[in-house]
Write a protein that holds these residues in place. Structure first.
Motif, PDB file in Angstrom:
ATOM      1  N   PRO A  91      36.349  25.777  75.858  1.00 11.87           N
ATOM      2  CA  PRO A  91      35.160  24.911  75.843  1.00 11.87           C
ATOM      3  C   PRO A  91      33.882  25.705  76.109  1.00 11.87           C
ATOM      4  N   GLU A  92      32.781  25.207  75.596  1.00  7.63           N
ATOM      5  CA  GLU A  92      31.467  25.789  75.866  1.00  7.63           C
ATOM      6  C   GLU A  92      31.112  25.454  77.311  1.00  7.63           C
ATOM      7  N   LEU A  93      30.660  26.456  78.067  1.00  8.40           N
ATOM      8  CA  LEU A  93      30.332  26.232  79.477  1.00  8.40           C
ATOM      9  C   LEU A  93      28.863  25.873  79.643  1.00  8.40           C
ATOM     10  N   LYS A  94      28.609  24.782  80.354  1.00  9.92           N
ATOM     11  CA  LYS A  94      27.245  24.374  80.708  1.00  9.92           C
ATOM     12  C   LYS A  94      27.200  24.275  82.223  1.00  9.92           C
ATOM     13  N   PHE A  95      26.177  24.855  82.823  1.00  6.60           N
ATOM     14  CA  PHE A  95      26.074  24.872  84.283  1.00  6.60           C
ATOM     15  C   PHE A  95      24.997  23.900  84.747  1.00  6.60           C
ATOM     16  N   PHE A  96      25.332  23.158  85.806  1.00  8.71           N
ATOM     17  CA  PHE A  96      24.414  22.168  86.359  1.00  8.71           C
ATOM     18  C   PHE A  96      24.341  22.323  87.870  1.00  8.71           C
ATOM     19  N   LEU A  97      23.192  21.972  88.418  1.00 13.07           N
ATOM     20  CA  LEU A  97      22.975  21.998  89.860  1.00 13.07           C
ATOM     21  C   LEU A  97      23.548  20.720  90.458  1.00 13.07           C
ATOM     22  N   ASP A  98      24.456  20.862  91.404  1.00 19.41           N
ATOM     23  CA  ASP A  98      25.038  19.706  92.089  1.00 19.41           C
ATOM     24  C   ASP A  98      24.269  19.514  93.388  1.00 19.41           C
ATOM     25  N   ASP A  99      23.475  18.474  93.444  1.00 14.38           N
ATOM     26  CA  ASP A  99      22.642  18.244  94.625  1.00 14.38           C
ATOM     27  C   ASP A  99      23.217  17.187  95.568  1.00 14.38           C
ATOM     28  N   THR A 100      24.494  16.895  95.471  1.00 17.08           N
ATOM     29  CA  THR A 100      25.087  15.878  96.341  1.00 17.08           C
ATOM     30  C   THR A 100      25.023  16.300  97.802  1.00 17.08           C
ATOM     31  N   LEU A 101      25.181  17.595  98.084  1.00 22.39           N
ATOM     32  CA  LEU A 101      25.114  18.069  99.464  1.00 22.39           C
ATOM     33  C   LEU A 101      23.723  17.807 100.046  1.00 22.39           C
ATOM     34  N   GLU A 102      22.684  18.110  99.277  1.00 19.78           N
ATOM     35  CA  GLU A 102      21.314  17.838  99.728  1.00 19.78           C
ATOM     36  C   GLU A 102      21.103  16.345  99.914  1.00 19.78           C
ATOM     37  N   HIS A 103      21.664  15.560  99.008  1.00 18.64           N
ATOM     38  CA  HIS A 103      21.544  14.105  99.090  1.00 18.64           C
ATOM     39  C   HIS A 103      22.213  13.589 100.373  1.00 18.64           C
ATOM     40  N   VAL A 104      23.374  14.134 100.707  1.00 21.02           N
ATOM     41  CA  VAL A 104      24.085  13.742 101.926  1.00 21.02           C
ATOM     42  C   VAL A 104      23.251  14.075 103.156  1.00 21.02           C
ATOM     43  N   PHE A 105      22.681  15.283 103.208  1.00 22.96           N
ATOM     44  CA  PHE A 105      21.844  15.668 104.344  1.00 22.96           C
ATOM     45  C   PHE A 105      20.632  14.741 104.470  1.00 22.96           C
ATOM     46  N   HIS A 106      20.029  14.415 103.350  1.00 20.05           N
ATOM     47  CA  HIS A 106      18.868  13.519 103.343  1.00 20.05           C
ATOM     48  C   HIS A 106      19.250  12.140 103.877  1.00 20.05           C
ATOM     49  N   MET A 107      20.391  11.621 103.421  1.00 17.49           N
ATOM     50  CA  MET A 107      20.846  10.305 103.881  1.00 17.49           C
ATOM     51  C   MET A 107      21.147  10.329 105.386  1.00 17.49           C
ATOM     52  N   GLU A 109      19.743  12.203 107.632  1.00 12.43           N
ATOM     53  CA  GLU A 109      18.455  12.212 108.320  1.00 12.43           C
ATOM     54  C   GLU A 109      17.851  10.807 108.380  1.00 12.43           C
ATOM     55  N   LEU A 110      17.943  10.087 107.262  1.00 12.20           N
ATOM     56  CA  LEU A 110      17.416   8.717 107.228  1.00 12.20           C
ATOM     57  C   LEU A 110      18.144   7.820 108.218  1.00 12.20           C
ATOM     58  N   PHE A 111      19.470   7.921 108.254  1.00  9.46           N
ATOM     59  CA  PHE A 111      20.251   7.108 109.196  1.00  9.46           C
ATOM     60  C   PHE A 111      19.933   7.460 110.642  1.00  9.46           C
ATOM     61  N   LYS A 112      19.745   8.752 110.902  1.00 11.49           N
ATOM     62  CA  LYS A 112      19.399   9.196 112.247  1.00 11.49           C
ATOM     63  C   LYS A 112      18.049   8.606 112.661  1.00 11.49           C
ATOM     64  N   LYS A 113      17.104   8.624 111.740  1.00 14.48           N
ATOM     65  CA  LYS A 113      15.769   8.077 112.019  1.00 14.48           C
ATOM     66  C   LYS A 113      15.840   6.569 112.260  1.00 14.48           C
ATOM     67  N   ILE A 114      16.643   5.869 111.469  1.00  9.06           N
ATOM     68  CA  ILE A 114      16.796   4.418 111.642  1.00  9.06           C
ATOM     69  C   ILE A 114      17.385   4.117 113.020  1.00  9.06           C
ATOM     70  N   ASN A 115      18.399   4.876 113.421  1.00  2.63           N
ATOM     71  CA  ASN A 115      19.024   4.663 114.729  1.00  2.63           C
ATOM     72  C   ASN A 115      18.069   4.958 115.870  1.00  2.63           C
ATOM     73  N   GLU A 116      17.227   5.995 115.712  1.00  2.00           N
ATOM     74  CA  GLU A 116      16.234   6.319 116.737  1.00  2.00           C
ATOM     75  C   GLU A 116      15.222   5.193 116.871  1.00  2.00           C
ATOM     76  N   ASP A 117      14.792   4.652 115.729  1.00  2.00           N
ATOM     77  CA  ASP A 117      13.821   3.551 115.739  1.00  2.00           C
ATOM     78  C   ASP A 117      14.430   2.310 116.400  1.00  2.00           C
ATOM     79  N   LYS A 118      15.722   2.091 116.173  1.00  2.00           N
ATOM     80  CA  LYS A 118      16.417   0.938 116.735  1.00  2.00           C
ATOM     81  C   LYS A 118      16.518   1.052 118.256  1.00  2.00           C
ATOM     82  N   ASP A 119      16.724   2.279 118.739  1.00  2.00           N
ATOM     83  CA  ASP A 119      16.907   2.507 120.176  1.00  2.00           C
ATOM     84  C   ASP A 119      15.594   2.487 120.959  1.00  2.00           C
TER      85      ASP A 119
END
Length: 123
Positions: A91-107, A109-119
């Motif tokens: 097969p012809e190889l095509k390379f793509f950037l997988d940003d799921t790890l960055e997306h997980v870190f971002h999420m 951070e958002l959850f941490k911020k929500i919990n801090e605001d709640k507390d």
């Protein structure tokens, strides 16, 4: 559409063989960071393989991806030598950037911020 059995087999084979090739060519460490193959998807006609790469602590992921794309012929040549008895056509190889790890870190951070605001006490 759901992946067929043969698609999954070919994708698994390619993913398994690509990791040692990346190590041998020195593409697993770029720009002081680590490059890993997070997944391979093969089209139903088995003519194109989409290789998803995950970059950890790489300063410029786009530049690293470009470096890998420039050496795609070398990667394909080694890969073809490894899988020539299992596949009729490479097969012809095509390379793509997988940003799921960055997306997980971002999420996280958002959850941490929500919990801090709640507390925080309300005034």
């Amino acid at each position: 559409m759901q992946e067929g059995k043969r698609q999954k087999q070919v994708a698994g084979l390619l993913a398994e063989e690509l990791s040692p090739i990346f190590q041998r060519l020195g593409l697993n460490m770029i720009d002081g960071g680590m490059v890993s193959i997070s997944g391979v998807k093969v089209t139903p006609d088995l003519l194109e393989a989409r290789v998803y790469l995950s970059f950890f602590q790489v300063q410029q992921p786009a530049l690293a991806l470009k470096t890998i794309e420039e050496r795609a012929w070398e990667i394909k040549k080694e890969l073809t030598a490894k899988v020539k008895h299992q596949l009729r056509r490479m097969p012809e190889l095509k390379f793509f950037l997988d940003d799921t790890l960055e997306h997980v870190f971002h999420m996280e951070e958002l959850f941490k911020k929500i919990n801090e605001d709640k507390d925080k006490p309300k005034s």
